[in-house]
Design an enzyme around this catalytic site. Structure first.
Site, mmCIF file in Angstrom:
data_model
loop_
_atom_site.group_PDB
_atom_site.id
_atom_site.type_symbol
_atom_site.label_atom_id
_atom_site.label_comp_id
_atom_site.label_asym_id
_atom_site.label_seq_id
_atom_site.Cartn_x
_atom_site.Cartn_y
_atom_site.Cartn_z
ATOM 1 N N CYS A 190 13.810 68.540 -37.258
ATOM 2 C CA CYS A 190 14.101 69.275 -36.029
ATOM 3 C C CYS A 190 12.813 69.810 -35.419
ATOM 4 O O CYS A 190 11.886 70.215 -36.129
ATOM 5 C CB CYS A 190 15.062 70.427 -36.325
ATOM 6 S SG CYS A 190 16.704 69.886 -36.837
ATOM 7 N N CYS A 216 16.130 70.510 -46.605
ATOM 8 C CA CYS A 216 17.196 71.082 -45.775
ATOM 9 C C CYS A 216 18.451 71.358 -46.581
ATOM 10 O O CYS A 216 19.259 72.207 -46.209
ATOM 11 C CB CYS A 216 17.525 70.153 -44.608
ATOM 12 S SG CYS A 216 18.227 68.559 -45.104
#
Length: 225
Positions: A190, A216
């Site tokens: 991201c 993540c």
């Protein structure tokens, strides 16, 4: 899934064998990131109709979204599915879009871990593009992994491939790199949580830089098979 051990050294044969055994119970996870093109080329060679799951977190670089479409078209992949958080969940838990800044774990759970948990329920095996050389946290991974928290297996066809080997094979196949690689992004997630890296850092050091966070969460809780 011991039948897969005999073809582990050849990614295309591994994928073809897994798909023959599992059919619609097999899916590939792809970030369409820095080195994703090679695994996806192997997928297309094995069977372009293999399901590919792309986590559209709502926080990707625009270049990633463009690359996702262009690469799928170039390789002839016919079964790419975008998955992500529901708008209602995002509105409830991240109304300002700034959750990543003060609780990145919660942001990853909302935008990646939970959507993948739901989307992956139909699949017995998920294929990833992870490699041992990406980071110290991945240094002992194997090609076939059993999830410690479920009956699901993970296949990592490129586990033992070096960055040099991957680049050489991508060039040999004339695969287009992610456009941000030229700017020093060697692992691309991201946009708010990814930065370029220099030659002295491992590829994933640009992810959550400065934080005590290296994953993540979608790949945690796997053990070797």
């Amino acid at each position: 899934m011991r039948q897969l051990t005999e073809v582990q050294e050849n990614p295309v044969l591994l994928l073809r064998k897994a798909h023959a055994l599992l059919g619609s119970r097999l899916a590939v996870m792809s970030s369409f990131g820095a080195e994703s093109a090679l695994l996806l080329a192997f997928v297309a060679e094995a069977d372009p109709d293999i399901k590919v799951l792309f986590l559209n977190t709502g926080k990707h670089f625009p270049q990633t979204l463009t690359y996702r479409q262009e690469l799928a078209d170039k390789l002839g992949l016919t079964n790419v599915e975008d998955i992500g958080p529901s708008p209602a969940q995002v509105s409830d838990r991240d109304p300002t879009g700034e959750l990543w800044a003060f609780d990145p774990d919660a942001c990853c759970n909302l935008r990646k871990v939970e959507p993948l948990q739901v989307a992956s329920l139909p699949y017995e095996v998920l294929v990833t593009g992870r490699k041992r050389g990406q980071a110290a946290t991945r240094a002992t991974m194997t090609i076939v992994e059993e999830r410690a928290d479920s009956q699901q297996l993970r296949l990592n066809p490129l586990a033992f491939w070096s960055a040099r080997d991957i680049q050489a094979e991508m060039q040999r196949r004339a695969l287009p790199p992610h456009p941000l690689v030229a700017e020093g992004y060697l692992s691309i997630g991201c946009a708010p949580c990814t930065r370029p890296v220099d030659g002295q850092e491992d590829a994933r050091s640009g992810r959550w830089s400065g934080l005590n966070k290296t994953e993540c969460g979608i790949h945690i809780a796997a053990k070797p098979l």
